[in-house]
Design a protein around this motif. Structure first.
Motif, short mmCIF file in Angstrom:
data_model
loop_
_atom_site.label_atom_id
_atom_site.label_comp_id
_atom_site.label_asym_id
_atom_site.label_seq_id
_atom_site.Cartn_x
_atom_site.Cartn_y
_atom_site.Cartn_z
N ASP A 84 0.83 -1.22 0.00
CA ASP A 84 0.00 0.00 0.00
C ASP A 84 0.86 1.26 0.00
OD1 ASP A 84 -2.26 -1.55 -0.04
OD2 ASP A 84 -2.70 -1.33 2.10
N ALA A 88 1.21 4.01 -3.16
CA ALA A 88 0.96 5.44 -2.96
C ALA A 88 2.16 6.27 -3.43
CB ALA A 88 0.67 5.72 -1.49
N ARG A 91 2.32 6.36 -7.21
CA ARG A 91 1.39 7.34 -7.79
C ARG A 91 2.01 8.73 -7.83
NH1 ARG A 91 -3.89 7.42 -9.00
NH2 ARG A 91 -4.18 5.32 -8.13
#
Length: 299
Positions: A84, A88, A91
């Motif tokens: 996770d 992130a 991105r």
């Protein structure tokens, strides 16, 4: 530079080491991009001497007619506990590259590497190869990151790399088998293919349909042989001078360039040397490499 259907650029690692920090550490961003412009090349990757402010970087590159092709991104997808956070971060990386007009993200798994995995300790000597769970987790993470890249008009291009868990031709094959071809592409690197025990031409031919980015890098066979005999790790091999620019090592680039030309590859191909610029000045070596590449018969 219009002899080829692809766009020819150069990586700043020729001037400033990324894995060996002392190589070119006093070199300035301005020297790098001025010399890229003087070479007549129009593409570069992000380097550690480059400004991180995107507006300033755009301005400096634009006035020299240079585009930013990509930026390296180390990921840790082989351990699902990190996924996770890693996605992130991926991105944010994609947002930056989209804003710079790039089309690909150079991506490499750091897990298990002596040099890219912060969890490793100095007394360890071997890359930790992936187990079955690690392979599955890596593939799932890359597929998810590739989907994020697509959101920003980019392609995730996986960089098979010396001293990492995707190094050998068998590891490249398995990664391509396990990942979704609509989300995960390949960064074909001639030097790292050879370093990992592959015939670069065979890797190119076998995986051409997945290739969206190219690094053109050569190998000094005598240095490789000596380093392997000494059981040197990857970074020590760089310090020993294992890598150089095309035309200065043992790889025959004529069939490789011919293959790219025949197939109509039209993405970026970046010159790489990754050697000490005090001993091997980046501009001079790049100039000779360009003469070499332009001398090759491609038809």
């Amino acid at each position: 530079m219009d002899k080829f259907p692809f766009q020819l650029g150069i990586h700043p690692i020729n001037w400033v080491g990324e894995d060996v920090k002392e190589h070119g550490n006093d070199t300035t961003f301005e020297q790098i991009v001025d010399e890229i412009q003087a070479l007549g090349l129009r593409g570069t990757e992000m380097g550690r001497k480059y400004p991180t402010d995107s507006a300033l970087l755009k301005e400096e590159l634009s006035k020299r007619g240079i585009s930013l092709s990509s930026q390296w991104k180390t990921v840790l997808f082989s351990d699902p506990a990190y996924r996770d956070v890693e996605l992130a971060d991926y991105r944010e990386h994609a947002k930056f590259l989209q804003g710079m007009g790039s089309k690909v993200i150079s991506t490499c798994e750091g897990g298990g590497s002596l040099h890219f995995d912060a969890r490793r300790t100095p007394n360890e000597k071997e890359v930790l190869r992936l187990d079955e769970a690690g392979w599955r987790s890596l593939a799932e993470g890359l597929n998810a990151a590739g989907a994020i890249a697509q959101e920003y008009g980019l392609k995730l291009t996986y960089h098979h790399h010396g001293g990492t868990v995707i190094e050998s031709p068998q590891e490249i094959d398995r990664l391509m088998e396990l990942t979704d071809p609509s989300f995960v592409y390949l960064l074909f690197d001639t030097g790292h293919a050879y370093y990992g025990g592959a015939d670069p031409l065979k890797v190119l031919q076998k995986h051409y349909d997945r290739i969206a980015y190219v690094h053109l890098k050569d190998i000094r066979q005598d240095v490789l042989d000596r380093s392997r005999a000494e059981q040197a790790d990857f970074v020590t091999c760089i310090r020993n001078g294992v890598f150089t620019v095309p035309g200065d090592g043992c790889i025959d680039f004529e069939p490789i360039i011919k293959e790219l030309v025949t197939r109509g590859y039209d993405g970026w191909a970046m010159l790489e040397g990754e050697q000490d610029p005090e001993e091997h000045p980046a501009y001079d070596y790049a100039k000779q490499s360009l003469l070499y590449l332009n001398s090759l018969k491609t038809t």
